[in-house]
Scaffold this active site. Structure first.
Site, PDB file in Angstrom:
ATOM      1  CG  ASN A 115      -1.807 -11.176  10.804  1.00 50.58           C
ATOM      2  OD1 ASN A 115      -1.728 -11.871  11.826  1.00 50.58           O
ATOM      3  ND2 ASN A 115      -2.301  -9.945  10.832  1.00 50.58           N
ATOM      4  CG  ASP A 123      -7.773  -5.647  11.064  1.00 47.15           C
ATOM      5  OD1 ASP A 123      -7.667  -5.814  12.300  1.00 47.15           O
ATOM      6  OD2 ASP A 123      -7.542  -6.552  10.230  1.00 47.15           O
ATOM      7  CG  ASN A 180      -2.007  -1.137   7.628  1.00 46.12           C
ATOM      8  OD1 ASN A 180      -2.333  -1.701   8.651  1.00 46.12           O
ATOM      9  ND2 ASN A 180      -0.834  -1.368   7.060  1.00 46.12           N
ATOM     10  NE  ARG A 185      -6.730  -3.605   7.494  1.00 40.47           N
ATOM     11  CZ  ARG A 185      -5.742  -2.929   8.077  1.00 40.47           C
ATOM     12  NH1 ARG A 185      -4.552  -3.480   8.220  1.00 40.47           N
ATOM     13  NH2 ARG A 185      -5.927  -1.688   8.510  1.00 40.47           N
ATOM     14  NE  ARG A 211      -1.629  -8.873   4.716  1.00 36.26           N
ATOM     15  CZ  ARG A 211      -2.235  -8.381   5.787  1.00 36.26           C
ATOM     16  NH1 ARG A 211      -2.584  -7.111   5.832  1.00 36.26           N
ATOM     17  NH2 ARG A 211      -2.522  -9.157   6.813  1.00 36.26           N
ATOM     18  CG  HIS A 263       1.718  -4.670   7.152  1.00 38.90           C
ATOM     19  ND1 HIS A 263       0.593  -4.639   7.959  1.00 38.90           N
ATOM     20  CD2 HIS A 263       1.270  -4.571   5.868  1.00 38.90           C
ATOM     21  CE1 HIS A 263      -0.495  -4.550   7.192  1.00 38.90           C
ATOM     22  NE2 HIS A 263      -0.114  -4.504   5.926  1.00 38.90           N
ATOM     23  CG  ASP A 273       4.194  -1.246  10.433  1.00 40.65           C
ATOM     24  OD1 ASP A 273       3.945  -2.452  10.208  1.00 40.65           O
ATOM     25  OD2 ASP A 273       3.303  -0.428  10.755  1.00 40.65           O
ATOM     26  CB  CYS A 282       0.067  -1.323  13.490  1.00 42.14           C
ATOM     27  SG  CYS A 282       1.367  -2.488  13.176  1.00 42.14           S
TER      28      CYS A 282
END
Ligand code: ARG
Length: 302
Positions: free
Chosen positions: A28, A76, A82, A101, A155, A184, A186, A280
């Protein structure tokens, strides 16, 4: 369980300590591995302190916290928002877009099986093959409206809304995201329990903004300016009447306080170098739908 004990249950969150947190790849616009490497030790040390600050703020708001064991090579994993979408005891485990991820998926799935063994989750469900959904980071529970808001475009896939609706039996409104810095949902939206919705209009397509405005009355809209958005003010956690975020403008603080919230700012700038902040770093494990509340009341009464 009586209604009284059900009501007094503390909000429960899942977090993952930042032992292995770093910015080692870029998926990102906030992530700059070279800039991180320049000051890696100092930044890692500040991530540890900042994560402890968030953990302490949540505990003092009255929350309970479960943890995922950190894993080397999964920087991450700290972003537990997530990990899954969780409602009514069901965890719909994330399917990530990026290979970096995707390696977190089995770790999170294992963490949910362990929570299930302790009775903190009832059911662990997988996403269909080929459909990406990056957990609660892209799927926000709006308790007052009884629906999920789902971000898509960067995503998560728009098609994931069907999985969410059929697993949880509640509506899921897909919102297409338009700005790569707010990849994302959020990072650009927060649905508060009083019905107010904090959102950054610059993150959404015109159709997504229409969908928000159709469902959120003007008096309930808290539109952020670009400055608040860039300090991740939308990436807030609401636990009871406490709102925890990294930082925000005085205007935003006043408007949240006017709605009856106590605003706690705890800096999370080291994580913002990875494109994540307060929300997050947490996943709410105890959200319940109105249907579930009614079913639990019936069970308690009978
Ligand atoms: N570096 C992570 C990523 O790009 C940050 C995730 C932030 N999480 C969130 N729920 N917005 O995937």
């Amino acid at each position: 369980m009586t209604i009284a004990t059900f009501r007094s249950t503390p909000p429960r969150f899942l977090m993952c300590p930042p032992q292995h947190f770093a910015v080692t790849y870029s998926i990102n616009p906030w992530m700059d591995p070279a800039a991180w490497a320049d000051r890696g030790d100092a930044l890692h040390a500040s991530a540890e302190v900042q994560w402890q600050g968030l953990h302490a703020a949540l505990l003092s708001s009255g929350a309970a916290i479960e943890t995922v064991v950190p894993h080397a090579g999964l920087p991450d994993l700290v972003f537990t928002a997530n990990a899954a979408v969780v409602l009514d005891g069901k965890a719909l485990v994330a399917r990530f877009r990026h290979p970096e991820r995707q390696r977190e998926q089995p770790v999170f799935a294992g963490a949910f099986r362990a929570l299930a063994a302790r009775g903190l989750i009832d059911q662990v469900i997988e996403m269909p093959q080929g459909v990406a959904l990056e957990g609660a980071g892209d799927c926000l529970w709006d308790a007052g409206r009884g629906l999920f808001w789902m971000g898509c475009g960067f995503r998560s896939d728009a098609a994931a809304a069907e999985s969410v609706q059929s697993v949880f039996n509640v509506p899921c409104v897909a919102l297409e995201l338009a700005n790569p810095s707010y990849y994302h949902l959020d990072t650009a939206m927060c649905a508060l329990p009083c019905g107010a919705v904090v959102y950054y209009p610059g993150a959404f397509t015109a159709a997504a903004l229409d969908a928000i405005h159709q469902r959120v009355a003007p008096a309930d809209r808290i539109a952020l300016n670009a400055d608040d958005a860039a300090q991740f003010a939308a990436n807030a956690i609401c636990a009871g009447r406490t709102i925890i975020l990294s930082s925000c403008s005085e205007d935003l603080r006043r408007s949240l306080e006017a709605r009856g919230y106590a605003v706690v700012a705890t800096p999370l700038t080291a994580f913002q170098r990875s494109g994540g902040s307060a929300c997050c770093l947490t996943l709410r494990l105890d959200h319940v739908s109105q249907a579930q509340v009614a079913a639990r009341r019936l069970a308690a009464a009978g």
